[in-house]
Design an enzyme around this catalytic site. Sequence first.
Site, short mmCIF file in Angstrom:
data_model
loop_
_atom_site.label_atom_id
_atom_site.label_comp_id
_atom_site.label_asym_id
_atom_site.label_seq_id
_atom_site.Cartn_x
_atom_site.Cartn_y
_atom_site.Cartn_z
N ARG A 1 1.12 -1.85 0.02
CA ARG A 1 0.04 0.44 0.01
C ARG A 1 1.67 1.49 -0.39
NH1 ARG A 1 -5.19 1.58 2.23
NH2 ARG A 1 -5.41 4.84 1.83
N ARG B 1 -5.44 1.45 -4.99
CA ARG B 1 -4.23 1.39 -3.82
C ARG B 1 -4.82 -0.40 -3.97
NH1 ARG B 1 -9.33 3.53 -0.92
NH2 ARG B 1 -8.40 5.17 -2.19
N ASP C 1 -7.14 -1.82 1.50
CA ASP C 1 -7.46 -0.42 2.17
C ASP C 1 -7.57 -1.88 2.65
OD1 ASP C 1 -8.16 2.37 2.75
OD2 ASP C 1 -9.99 1.89 1.68
N ASP D 1 -10.51 -0.84 6.22
CA ASP D 1 -11.10 0.01 7.31
C ASP D 1 -11.60 -0.55 8.57
OD1 ASP D 1 -10.70 2.30 5.94
OD2 ASP D 1 -12.45 2.00 4.44
#
Length: 169
Positions: free
Chosen positions: A90, A99, A102, A104
């Site tokens: 990343r 990317r 990712d 989250d």
Amino acid sequence: MSGEPNAGHHAWIGLGSNLDGPREHVARALEELDRLPLTRRVAASRLYASRPVGPADQPDFVNAVAQLVTRLSPLALLDQLQALEQRHGRVRGRRWGPRTLDLDLLLYDERRLALPRLTLPHPEMTRRAFVLVPLAELAPSLTLDGQPLSRLAAELEPQDLAPVLPSGG
């Protein structure tokens, strides 16, 4: 993670990739989540394809959501997620840019946090079909601000979200 099956905190992680074999990055990351310290993956959604949020001059994303049980604190879990992103190459460039991976932290039990590095629940999740649809697939009765996730997902525009078909068939 050893001990009582439900021991620990429930966390939901959004996964996304749109570079260098995004389906493979997401599939590998789902496996790697199960190997984080003091953490066990208990469920994962199907993979979904979605248009990028933000700059449109990038490839479509592959997204998923995973449910974890963890004994890590929210910030310790965030550190582990960011380290996993780094292992996938990343590079943090432009906001909402392309990317390799990712991750989250969307929800951590019912905890609410507003810290410089972490806001819980994730502040953008109710506007993103690529988060709410797979999250509602895993936990349709889970609520956010008194609203079932399944209802919140159904009320969103589909945003060109589509299940990713399995490889080879």
